[in-house]
Design an enzyme around this catalytic site. Structure first.
Site, PDB file in Angstrom:
ATOM      1  N   GLY A  54      -6.049   6.252   1.566  1.00  0.00           N
ATOM      2  CA  GLY A  54      -5.916   7.708   1.578  1.00  0.00           C
ATOM      3  C   GLY A  54      -4.861   8.116   0.589  1.00  0.00           C
ATOM      4  O   GLY A  54      -3.825   7.464   0.504  1.00  0.00           O
ATOM      5  N   HIS A  55      -5.145   9.109  -0.198  1.00  0.00           N
ATOM      6  CA  HIS A  55      -4.079   9.627  -1.039  1.00  0.00           C
ATOM      7  C   HIS A  55      -4.210  11.120  -1.222  1.00  0.00           C
ATOM      8  O   HIS A  55      -5.289  11.684  -1.109  1.00  0.00           O
ATOM      9  CB  HIS A  55      -3.973   8.882  -2.364  1.00  0.00           C
ATOM     10  CG  HIS A  55      -5.268   8.748  -3.081  1.00  0.00           C
ATOM     11  ND1 HIS A  55      -5.970   7.570  -3.106  1.00  0.00           N
ATOM     12  CD2 HIS A  55      -5.969   9.643  -3.767  1.00  0.00           C
ATOM     13  CE1 HIS A  55      -7.061   7.757  -3.781  1.00  0.00           C
ATOM     14  NE2 HIS A  55      -7.098   8.992  -4.197  1.00  0.00           N
ATOM     15  N   GLN A 111      -5.323  -0.124  -1.064  1.00  0.00           N
ATOM     16  CA  GLN A 111      -4.374  -1.018  -0.369  1.00  0.00           C
ATOM     17  C   GLN A 111      -3.543  -1.764  -1.421  1.00  0.00           C
ATOM     18  O   GLN A 111      -3.324  -1.210  -2.475  1.00  0.00           O
ATOM     19  CB  GLN A 111      -5.094  -1.979   0.586  1.00  0.00           C
ATOM     20  CG  GLN A 111      -5.684  -1.302   1.810  1.00  0.00           C
ATOM     21  CD  GLN A 111      -7.063  -0.755   1.550  1.00  0.00           C
ATOM     22  OE1 GLN A 111      -7.909  -1.443   1.005  1.00  0.00           O
ATOM     23  NE2 GLN A 111      -7.306   0.472   1.933  1.00  0.00           N
ATOM     24  N   GLY A 140       0.813  -1.213   0.000  1.00  0.00           N
ATOM     25  CA  GLY A 140       0.000   0.000   0.000  1.00  0.00           C
ATOM     26  C   GLY A 140       0.843   1.257   0.000  1.00  0.00           C
ATOM     27  O   GLY A 140       2.081   1.198   0.116  1.00  0.00           O
ATOM     28  N   ASP A 141       0.173   2.393  -0.201  1.00  0.00           N
ATOM     29  CA  ASP A 141       0.828   3.713  -0.211  1.00  0.00           C
ATOM     30  C   ASP A 141       1.861   3.834  -1.325  1.00  0.00           C
ATOM     31  O   ASP A 141       2.839   4.574  -1.194  1.00  0.00           O
ATOM     32  CB  ASP A 141       1.500   4.008   1.142  1.00  0.00           C
ATOM     33  CG  ASP A 141       0.554   3.795   2.303  1.00  0.00           C
ATOM     34  OD1 ASP A 141      -0.570   4.304   2.207  1.00  0.00           O
ATOM     35  OD2 ASP A 141       0.922   3.117   3.270  1.00  0.00           O
ATOM     36  N   LYS A 199      -0.779   5.070  -5.860  1.00  0.00           N
ATOM     37  CA  LYS A 199      -1.782   4.680  -6.866  1.00  0.00           C
ATOM     38  C   LYS A 199      -2.637   5.881  -7.266  1.00  0.00           C
ATOM     39  O   LYS A 199      -2.990   6.034  -8.432  1.00  0.00           O
ATOM     40  CB  LYS A 199      -2.717   3.592  -6.308  1.00  0.00           C
ATOM     41  CG  LYS A 199      -2.020   2.278  -6.034  1.00  0.00           C
ATOM     42  CD  LYS A 199      -2.964   1.271  -5.428  1.00  0.00           C
ATOM     43  CE  LYS A 199      -3.374   1.562  -3.996  1.00  0.00           C
ATOM     44  NZ  LYS A 199      -2.301   1.481  -3.002  1.00  0.00           N
TER      45      LYS A 199
HETATM   46  P1  IMP Z   1      -7.466  -2.151   8.092  1.00  0.00           P
HETATM   47  O1  IMP Z   1      -7.566  -2.168   6.605  1.00  0.00           O
HETATM   48  O2  IMP Z   1      -7.772  -0.826   8.697  1.00  0.00           O
HETATM   49  O3  IMP Z   1      -8.249  -3.276   8.714  1.00  0.00           O
HETATM   50  O4  IMP Z   1      -5.923  -2.446   8.477  1.00  0.00           O
HETATM   51  C1  IMP Z   1      -5.319  -3.703   8.194  1.00  0.00           C
HETATM   52  C2  IMP Z   1      -3.880  -3.512   7.743  1.00  0.00           C
HETATM   53  O5  IMP Z   1      -3.868  -2.894   6.462  1.00  0.00           O
HETATM   54  C3  IMP Z   1      -3.041  -2.616   8.646  1.00  0.00           C
HETATM   55  O6  IMP Z   1      -1.707  -3.101   8.641  1.00  0.00           O
HETATM   56  C4  IMP Z   1      -3.096  -1.262   7.948  1.00  0.00           C
HETATM   57  O7  IMP Z   1      -1.962  -0.468   8.257  1.00  0.00           O
HETATM   58  C5  IMP Z   1      -3.085  -1.709   6.499  1.00  0.00           C
HETATM   59  N1  IMP Z   1      -3.721  -0.739   5.589  1.00  0.00           N
HETATM   60  C6  IMP Z   1      -5.031  -0.527   5.406  1.00  0.00           C
HETATM   61  N2  IMP Z   1      -5.226   0.423   4.483  1.00  0.00           N
HETATM   62  C7  IMP Z   1      -4.024   0.817   4.065  1.00  0.00           C
HETATM   63  C8  IMP Z   1      -3.570   1.763   3.084  1.00  0.00           C
HETATM   64  O8  IMP Z   1      -4.345   2.421   2.395  1.00  0.00           O
HETATM   65  N3  IMP Z   1      -2.227   1.876   2.954  1.00  0.00           N
HETATM   66  C9  IMP Z   1      -1.353   1.126   3.668  1.00  0.00           C
HETATM   67  N4  IMP Z   1      -1.725   0.237   4.571  1.00  0.00           N
HETATM   68  C10 IMP Z   1      -3.044   0.074   4.773  1.00  0.00           C
END
Ligand code: IMP
Length: 421
Positions: A36-37, A219, A8-9, A12
């Site tokens: 988030g972007h 993600q 992720g991050d 994108k």
């Molecule tokens: P959740 O999606 O909030 O349930 O988090 C589960 C895992 O996914 C955690 O390790 C978060 O840090 C990671 N995660 C969720 N969304 C993002 C994203 O947009 N970017 C990076 N990591 C993410």
């Protein structure tokens, strides 16, 4: 289709923003406001969590697909922000079948993490996991339910029943009052009604008319609930195959799948990360790359690019192209290291991403070294503008993945992109 090829991050949003110019419909197919972007347009900064980045182009249809989980309060907040900046939001469409994040999902996410203590996943605490749990348990509340107060109340009641025990400490929490919740979500329904639609049909109609649909993943591959580093994953499927389910189209509708990958690696939250750096190179990447989360502000873990993970992502998504972002962040590092294989704790060579979590947790990365570059690449726009060492680095990535690179990000501005072929 645009998907994340790491944790992720990867940037994108920026790639989608650029490609959206040539698309007629942009649709998100999974995840929620855990994503988030930030997009910088003419010096102005836009932060998105739910709305597809294509919204900045007037007249485009920007859809939130059925596979997304929607926190309506957050969505309305984003819409108000855009309205204040005089952005035309008439192109927004929200799937009537998308599931809603409810206040109890947010509470359960936060409480669940607290209970796990040291074993916490490091979620974004936005209620994503509990919302998808309810969806699978057929206890979810969908966008369309906000338009029918009777059904809405009934469904919220049914969803709360099996959670009573867990929510006992919040018995008197006004957020969980059945009547208040029904009213609150009915209010959201009124406000969002003009945008609620059958977003699958919007995709079919566009595809039938030979228009371009851009599928925007959130993600990334290694956070996929089936194929990622479970349980340190998100609760949806960010891989390419999931776009068909989350948007309502068939696999033969997709003709290109681009993976977005940073020139190095980052991860937020807990879980294995074989190339993680705990030294001054890690600090260089974090500081120069501004590696702090858009959603939670958390410091991102940083490390070298991992070819084992990237090859895995290339195959899982059957990538047709790669977009490499943040190449500029590597300037000043010499040599540049790239993980090409792992070594298990027992000494075995692992060329493939191990399927067993115990093996992955114990694995260490083995590197090849490539010459670094010092030049500021921010003004480069064509491959020939790049220093030779940077070009060699990109060629190395192509050789090791077998996937051609089509775009390379060289700075935060939307024009700071090198395009290939
Ligand atoms: P959740 O999606 O909030 O349930 O988090 C589960 C895992 O996914 C955690 O390790 C978060 O840090 C990671 N995660 C969720 N969304 C993002 C994203 O947009 N970017 C990076 N990591 C993410």
């Amino acid at each position: 289709m645009i998907v994340g090829a790491q944790w992720g991050d990867e940037g994108k949003g920026k790639v989608v923003d650029l490609l959206a110019e040539r698309a007629d419909v942009v649709i998100r197919f999974q995840g929620g406001n855990n994503a988030g972007h930030t997009i910088v347009r003419d010096g102005e900064e836009f932060k998105f969590h739910l709305i597809p980045s294509g919204i900045l182009y007037p007249g485009k249809t920007c859809a939130i697909g059925n596979g997304v989980v929607v926190d309506p309060g957050v969505l309305i907040g984003e819409l108000e922000g855009l309205r204040r900046k005089r952005i035309d939001i008439s192109g927004l469409r929200i799937s009537a079948n998308a599931h809603l994040i409810m206040p109890y999902h947010v509470i359960l996410d936060t409480e669940g993490e607290a209970k796990l203590g040291k074993l916490e996943i490091g979620t974004t605490k936005r209620g994503i996991g509990p919302c998808y749990t309810d969806k699978a348990a057929r206890l979810g509340i969908r966008v369309q339910d906000m338009l029918d107060p009777k059904i809405l109340r009934k469904k919220i009641f049914a969803a709360l029943e099996p959670k009573k025990q867990l929510l006992r400490p919040f018995e008197r929490d006004p957020r969980l009052d059945l009547h208040a919740m029904t009213e609150e979500y009915q209010g959201y329904g009124h406000r969002l009604e003009p945008y609620i639609a059958d977003t699958a049909r919007i995709c079919w109609d566009a595809l039938d008319a030979d228009r371009t649909v851009l599928f925007e993943g959130a993600q990334a591959t290694l956070l996929d609930i089936d194929h990622g580093t479970y349980p340190f994953v998100t609760s949806s499927n960010p891989v390419a195959g999931s776009a068909c389910v989350g948007a309502g189209v068939g696999p033969t509708d997709i003709d290109e799948v681009w993976g977005v990958c940073k020139a190095y690696a980052t991860r937020v939250g807990a879980g294995p990360f074989p190339t993680e750096l705990d030294d001054e190179v890690g600090t260089h990447l974090r500081d120069k790359g501004h590696e702090f989360g858009t959603t939670t502000g958390r410091e991102r873990r940083c490390g070298w690019l991992d070819m084992v993970g990237l090859r895995y992502a290339s195959r899982l998504n059957r990538l047709s192209a790669l977009a490499i972002t943040k190449l500029d962040v590597l300037a000043g590092l010499d040599p540049i290291r790239v993980a090409v294989r792992y070594r298990s704790s027992e000494g075995a060579v692992l060329d493939e991403f191990p399927y067993h979590q115990t093996v992955l947790h114990g694995a260490s990365a083995e590197y090849e070294e490539l010459p670094g570059f010092d030049e500021d690449v921010g003004a480069c726009r064509t491959p020939d503008d790049l220093p030779k060492a940077a070009r060699d680095y990109l060629a190395f990535i192509e050789d090791h993945t077998g996937v051609p690179i089509r775009m390379v990000g060289v700075g935060p501005g939307r024009e700071q992109m090198v395009t290939f072929g």
